[in-house]
Scaffold this motif. Structure first.
Motif, PDB file in Angstrom:
ATOM      1  N   ASP A 102      35.465  33.939  40.442  1.00 32.54           N
ATOM      2  CA  ASP A 102      36.320  35.088  40.146  1.00 32.54           C
ATOM      3  C   ASP A 102      37.341  35.345  41.253  1.00 32.54           C
ATOM      4  N   GLU A 147      30.474  36.886  35.229  1.00 35.90           N
ATOM      5  CA  GLU A 147      31.898  36.540  35.070  1.00 35.90           C
ATOM      6  C   GLU A 147      32.058  35.171  34.407  1.00 35.90           C
ATOM      7  N   HIS A 204      34.246  45.296  31.212  1.00 37.31           N
ATOM      8  CA  HIS A 204      34.417  46.040  32.464  1.00 37.31           C
ATOM      9  C   HIS A 204      34.688  47.527  32.279  1.00 37.31           C
ATOM     10  N   HIS A 237      27.403  44.707  40.319  1.00 33.60           N
ATOM     11  CA  HIS A 237      28.587  44.619  39.469  1.00 33.60           C
ATOM     12  C   HIS A 237      28.334  43.737  38.230  1.00 33.60           C
ATOM     13  N   VAL A 287      28.331  44.684  34.290  1.00 33.94           N
ATOM     14  CA  VAL A 287      29.311  44.062  33.400  1.00 33.94           C
ATOM     15  C   VAL A 287      28.615  43.348  32.242  1.00 33.94           C
TER      16      VAL A 287
HETATM   17 ZN   LIG Z   1      34.041  41.749  37.406  1.00 37.51          ZN
END
Ligand SMILES: [Zn+2]
Ligand SMILES: NC(=O)c1ccc[n+]([C@@H]2O[C@H](COP(=O)([O-])OP(=O)(O)OC[C@H]3O[C@@H](n4cnc5c(N)ncnc54)[C@H](O)[C@@H]3O)[C@@H](O)[C@H]2O)c1
Length: 365
Positions: free
Chosen positions: A134, A182, A242, A262, A266
Motif C-alpha cells: 500500500d 489491502e 474504508h 487498520h 477495513v
Molecule cells: Zn487502508
C-alpha cells in the motif's frame, strides 16, 4: 519470480535478490550521493538492517539513524530530529535518505526528505506487508498533527522502492493480517481473477508466494494511482471498505484498550460495504457470500459498537463534504462505483448486518 514495476518516474523492485540493483540505480541516475543516511526503528534495526547491509556492501559504513517505532514516530518532533541529523552530517541536495521500515517510518522519512532543502532524494525499503502493498506506491507521505492522521504531508515520489519479501519472516501474524486487508481490497476493486487467487490464501499465511501476491497487488494499485496521482477522482476506488472501516477503527481506538488494527477494521468495513453494494449497485449475491465467508475466517477479531456513534464518526471524516457520507462501492468484482451517498437508514442496516455476523463469529473481545 522477481519483478520490476514501473510507477511513472521510478521503479518498484520486488524480490529478495533485487536489492542488489541498488548500486546500479545510483550509477544509472548519475547520482553521486555525497551522503546516504539509513533510517530504522528499533525493530527494523534488529530484523532488517543486517540483511540490507549484507546485500549492499556499499552501505556498510553508512550512518544509521533510529526513530521511534510506529505511529508515534509520525510527528513533527521526529521530522525535526531527521532534519537535524541531516544537517549535522553535512547533507546537501545530493544526499539520499534510505527508509527501512513499515508504513509509519516510510511516511515520516519520505516527508522529511521531501522538505529538507526543498527536497532531497529518498529510497523506500518497506518491511511490513502493509507498507509493501500500500504505502510503496502513490507518492503520499506525511505526519500526524493536532491528533489528526496524515494532516501534514506532500505528494513526492521516491527514487525507487525495494521490496524484499524476506523481511516478512519476522512480522507477527497480526501485522500480516493488517496488510492483507489491502491485498484483498486491491483484488476486489480491480480484477476477478486476482480475487480468485487471493481467496485461496491460507488463514495463517502459511506457504504463501508473497513475491507473486505483492507484485500483483502493487501493480493493481499502481494502475489506479497512475490515472489519478493527486487523488481527485479514480483513486477514490481505493476507499472501498474504508468509509465504514475508518469509523470502526476510530471507534475502537476510543473505547478499547486493544483496538482493531487498520486492516482488521477495513476488512469488516469491506463486509459492510459489499452488503451496501448488493443493495445499491446490484452486486451479485454469490460473490458477496464468498467475500463474507473469506473475510470472516481470515479476520476473526471483532468488537461490539454503537452504530449511532460510528455514523457520527463517518460524518466527521474529512473525506465527506457537508457531512454527507461518501462511499466507493462495487457493481461487480473489478468494477468500482464512486461517490455513492446512501441514506443513513441503509448505512445503519449495513452496520446491523456486520453486528449479526460478529455474533456468529468465535472470538469477540
Ligand atoms: Zn487502508
Ligand atoms: N503513504 C501511503 O500511501 C500509506 C498507505 C498506507 C498506510 N500508510 C501509513 O502506514 C502506517 C502503518 O504502516 P505499518 O503498519 O507498516 O506501520 P509501522 O511502520 O508502524 O510498522 C508496524 C510495526 O512493525 C514493526 N516492524 C516493521 N517491519 C518489521 C519486520 N520486518 N519485522 C518485525 N517487525 C517489524 C515496526 O517497528 C512497528 O512496530 C500508517 O501510519 C499509515 O498512515 C501510508
Amino acid at each position: 519470480v522477481s519483478s520490476i514495476i514501473n510507477a511513472g518516474d521510478y521503479n518498484i523492485y520486488v524480490g529478495n535478490d533485487l536489492l542488489k540493483r541498488f548500486d546500479l540505480l545510483f550509477a544509472n541516475k548519475n547520482l553521486s550521493a555525497s551522503e546516504k543516511i539509513i533510517l530504522v526503528d528499533e525493530n527494523t534495526r534488529k530484523h532488517c538492517l543486517p540483511f540490507l547491509l549484507q546485500q549492499i556492501s556499499s552501505l556498510q559504513n553508512t550512518a544509521v539513524f533510529e526513530l521511534k517505532c510506529g505511529e508515534e514516530g509520525k510527528s513533527i518532533l521526529t521530522i525535526e530530529s531527521i532534519w537535524n541529523q541531516l544537517s549535522n552530517s553535512g547533507a546537501d541536495r545530493n544526499s539520499v535518505l534510505i527508509n527501512l521500515g513499515g508504513g509509519a517510518l516510510c511516511d515520516a522519512g519520505a516527508f522529511a526528505a521531501a522538505t529538507f532543502m526543498r527536497g532531497i532524494g529518498f529510497i523506500n525499503i518497506p518491511t511490513t506487508l502493509l507498507a509493501m502493498v500500500d504505502a510503496s506506491v502513490g507518492g503520499k507521505n506525511g505526519i500526524n498533527f493536532e491528533g489528526i492522521k496524515n494532516r501534514i504531508g506532500t505528494f513526492t515520489n521516491p527514487l525507487a522502492v525495494f521490496t524484499a519479501p524476506i523481511f516478512l519472516e519476522t512480522l507477527s501474524e497480526d501485522e500480516m493480517r493488517n496488510g492483507f486487508a489491502e491485498v484483498i481490497k486491491h483484488a476486489l476493486i480491480s480484477d476477478k481473477e486476482k480475487w480468485n487467487e487471493v481467496k485461496q490464501t491460507d488463514v495463517h499465511f502459511k506457504n504463501v508466494d508473497w513475491e507473486n501476491i505483492i507484485t500483483e497487488s502493487v501493480s493493481l494499485k499502481n494502475k489506479i494511482v497512475q490515472s489519478d496521482f493527486r487523488d481527485y477522482s479514480l483513486r477514490k476506488a481505493l476507499n472501498f471498505g474504508h468509509t465504514i472501516g475508518h469509523a470502526l477503527e476510530s471507534f475502537s481506538m476510543k473505547h478499547y484498550s486493544s483496538p482493531l488494527k487498520h486492516g482488521e477494521a477495513v476488512a469488516v468495513g469491506m463486509i459492510a460495504e459489499t452488503w451496501l453494494s448488493e443493495k445499491l449497485c446490484s452486486f451479485p449475491r454469490e460473490d458477496a457470500m464468498e467475500i463474507y465467508s473469506f473475510i470472516n475466517k481470515t479476520f476473526p477479531k471483532r468488537i461490539s459498537f454503537n452504530a449511532t456513534e460510528v455514523i457520527e464518526l463517518m460524518k466527521g471524516d474529512k473525506k465527506n463534504a457537508e457531512r454527507k457520507i461518501n462511499f466507493s462501492l462495487l457493481k461487480s468484482i473489478g468494477e468500482p462505483v464512486l461517490d455513492i451517498l446512501p441514506m443513513e437508514d441503509l448505512i445503519n442496516n449495513a452496520l446491523e448486518f456486520i453486528s449479526e455476523q460478529f455474533n456468529s463469529v468465535a472470538n469477540p473481545i
